[in-house]
Design a protein around this motif. Structure first.
Motif, PDB file in Angstrom:
ATOM      1  N   ALA A 104       0.812  -1.219   0.000  1.00  0.00           N
ATOM      2  CA  ALA A 104       0.000   0.000   0.000  1.00  0.00           C
ATOM      3  C   ALA A 104       0.844   1.266   0.000  1.00  0.00           C
ATOM      4  O   ALA A 104       0.311   2.372  -0.095  1.00  0.00           O
ATOM      5  N   GLY A 105       2.164   1.120   0.145  1.00  0.00           N
ATOM      6  CA  GLY A 105       3.038   2.278   0.155  1.00  0.00           C
ATOM      7  C   GLY A 105       3.278   2.880   1.517  1.00  0.00           C
ATOM      8  O   GLY A 105       3.774   4.007   1.623  1.00  0.00           O
ATOM      9  N   VAL A 106       2.924   2.158   2.574  1.00  0.00           N
ATOM     10  CA  VAL A 106       3.215   2.628   3.934  1.00  0.00           C
ATOM     11  C   VAL A 106       4.728   2.782   4.090  1.00  0.00           C
ATOM     12  O   VAL A 106       5.497   1.895   3.686  1.00  0.00           O
ATOM     13  N   ARG A 107       5.169   3.884   4.665  1.00  0.00           N
ATOM     14  CA  ARG A 107       6.602   4.178   4.740  1.00  0.00           C
ATOM     15  C   ARG A 107       7.296   3.567   5.947  1.00  0.00           C
ATOM     16  O   ARG A 107       8.510   3.352   5.941  1.00  0.00           O
ATOM     17  N   GLN A 108       6.525   3.297   7.022  1.00  0.00           N
ATOM     18  CA  GLN A 108       7.126   2.780   8.249  1.00  0.00           C
ATOM     19  C   GLN A 108       6.175   1.791   8.908  1.00  0.00           C
ATOM     20  O   GLN A 108       4.957   2.022   8.961  1.00  0.00           O
ATOM     21  N   ILE A 109       6.729   0.707   9.429  1.00  0.00           N
ATOM     22  CA  ILE A 109       5.955  -0.238  10.239  1.00  0.00           C
ATOM     23  C   ILE A 109       6.634  -0.343  11.601  1.00  0.00           C
ATOM     24  O   ILE A 109       7.839  -0.607  11.695  1.00  0.00           O
ATOM     25  N   TYR A 158      11.300  -4.523   0.482  1.00  0.00           N
ATOM     26  CA  TYR A 158      10.898  -3.157   0.144  1.00  0.00           C
ATOM     27  C   TYR A 158      11.919  -2.185   0.735  1.00  0.00           C
ATOM     28  O   TYR A 158      11.778  -1.750   1.891  1.00  0.00           O
ATOM     29  N   PRO A 159      12.947  -1.828  -0.015  1.00  0.00           N
ATOM     30  CA  PRO A 159      14.035  -0.989   0.520  1.00  0.00           C
ATOM     31  C   PRO A 159      13.579   0.366   1.047  1.00  0.00           C
ATOM     32  O   PRO A 159      14.255   0.953   1.910  1.00  0.00           O
ATOM     33  N   ASP A 160      12.451   0.879   0.549  1.00  0.00           N
ATOM     34  CA  ASP A 160      11.974   2.185   1.013  1.00  0.00           C
ATOM     35  C   ASP A 160      11.173   2.093   2.307  1.00  0.00           C
ATOM     36  O   ASP A 160      10.751   3.122   2.853  1.00  0.00           O
ATOM     37  N   LEU A 161      10.946   0.880   2.787  1.00  0.00           N
ATOM     38  CA  LEU A 161      10.162   0.676   4.004  1.00  0.00           C
ATOM     39  C   LEU A 161      11.062   0.726   5.233  1.00  0.00           C
ATOM     40  O   LEU A 161      12.073   0.024   5.307  1.00  0.00           O
ATOM     41  N   THR A 162      10.698   1.553   6.202  1.00  0.00           N
ATOM     42  CA  THR A 162      11.414   1.633   7.474  1.00  0.00           C
ATOM     43  C   THR A 162      10.746   0.703   8.478  1.00  0.00           C
ATOM     44  O   THR A 162       9.528   0.739   8.651  1.00  0.00           O
ATOM     45  N   THR A 163      11.540  -0.139   9.126  1.00  0.00           N
ATOM     46  CA  THR A 163      10.989  -1.069  10.122  1.00  0.00           C
ATOM     47  C   THR A 163      11.520  -0.723  11.502  1.00  0.00           C
ATOM     48  O   THR A 163      12.704  -0.425  11.673  1.00  0.00           O
TER      49      THR A 163
END
Length: 305
Positions: A104-109, A158-163
């Motif tokens: 969905a394009g969420v930037r951070q989990i 997803y490299p653009d996703l911050t965990t």
């Protein structure tokens, strides 16, 4: 910033949702749970089961906070004792939620894990840092570790996703698990056991989550109140006497109580008597600007009031 929260009707969710709605920089909060949640000007309620949660429900959100987790001693009726069902609810459903958020394009989990991933063991380091090995001893902790790994795997895709992974100890407060409230108020303690035990007030836990979101924090963070006391010292704080109980008796009775009531807590929790869970929380101080406002003695005093 738009934030979605799973498990929003749960114990910590009841404290976190208002804290998020009041935080500067957060425009809206979507509270997701299969149970109804009261909405307000800043909060939208989405009553949906995690099994039905898809990318369309999370589109347009900047951060997802994943609180939803099934305890073996929690909801689920008879299935709460079904290890395979509980693991599927925790790990597989979480993996699907993480994938949906990333798609969905969420930037951070942000995932609320647990200090239980470290053990406890008789040879556990003191203090434990985020680099300490995860060595779970019972099902709840095993599922937390597996869910952490699922999140990191999605993050690698997803490299653009911050965990971000938060590891609090037992969270206490008015909304905490009934067993934790009873233990904190009780004069009873395991005799001859002096291992350090860490706790955390629910508002401080919520504050750490809010800070992680606002700062778009990445990585693993230990959380915990100070000072770190033994259960004996907690039971005797502000009192002249307490009731020591043989640890062997506690180990024998707790699993039996769990079979009759979900309020007895996960059967593995009693293994906390075997070793230390004392964490170094300096990384949260440095990167989140977080520090617990409620000390260990004040946690106990508030609960007893």
């Amino acid at each position: 910033m738009r934030v979605a929260v799973t498990g929003a009707a749960g114990r910590l969710g009841q404290v976190l949702i208002p804290a998020l709605a009041a935080a500067e920089g957060i425009q809206s909060v979507t509270a997701i749970d299969r149970r109804p949640i009261a909405a307000n000007a800043h909060t939208t309620s989405s009553q949906i089961d995690l099994a039905d949660l898809g990318a369309e429900h999370l589109a347009g959100h900047d951060s997802l906070i994943h609180l939803a987790f099934q305890l073996m001693g929690g909801q689920g009726g008879r299935r709460r004792r079904d290890r395979d069902w509980v693991r599927a609810q925790n790990v597989e459903l979480s993996r699907r939620v993480f994938q949906a958020a990333a798609a969905a394009g969420v930037r951070q989990i942000v995932f609320l894990s647990s200090a239980a991933v470290y053990g406890p063991w008789s040879d556990s380091p003191r203090p434990l840092t985020e680099r300490s090995l995860a060595r779970p001893r019972f099902p709840y902790a095993e599922d937390k570790v597996a869910t952490e790994q699922a999140l990191l795997a999605v993050g690698a895709q997803y490299p653009d996703l911050t965990t971000c992974i938060l590891r609090p100890p037992a969270i206490v407060g008015p909304n905490a698990h009934p067993l934790l409230r009873r233990v904190a108020r009780s004069r009873v303690y395991p005799g001859g056991v002096e291992v350090p035990v860490q706790i955390l007030w629910e508002d401080d836990a919520a504050d750490a989550v809010v800070r992680a979101v606002v700062r778009q924090a990445e990585g693993i963070f230990n959380l915990g109140a100070e000072p770190v006391w033994s259960m004996r010292r907690m039971a005797l704080h502000g009192r002249r006497w307490g009731i020591p109980v043989p640890p062997g008796l506690i180990r024998a009775l707790h699993p039996l109580a769990w079979r009759f009531t979900r309020h007895a807590g996960d059967p593995g929790w009693v293994q906390g008597l075997d070793g230390a869970l004392q964490m170094d929380c300096s990384r949260a101080r440095e990167h989140l600007g977080w520090a617990p406002r409620v000390s260990t003695p004040e946690c106990l005093e508030r609960l007893r009031r």
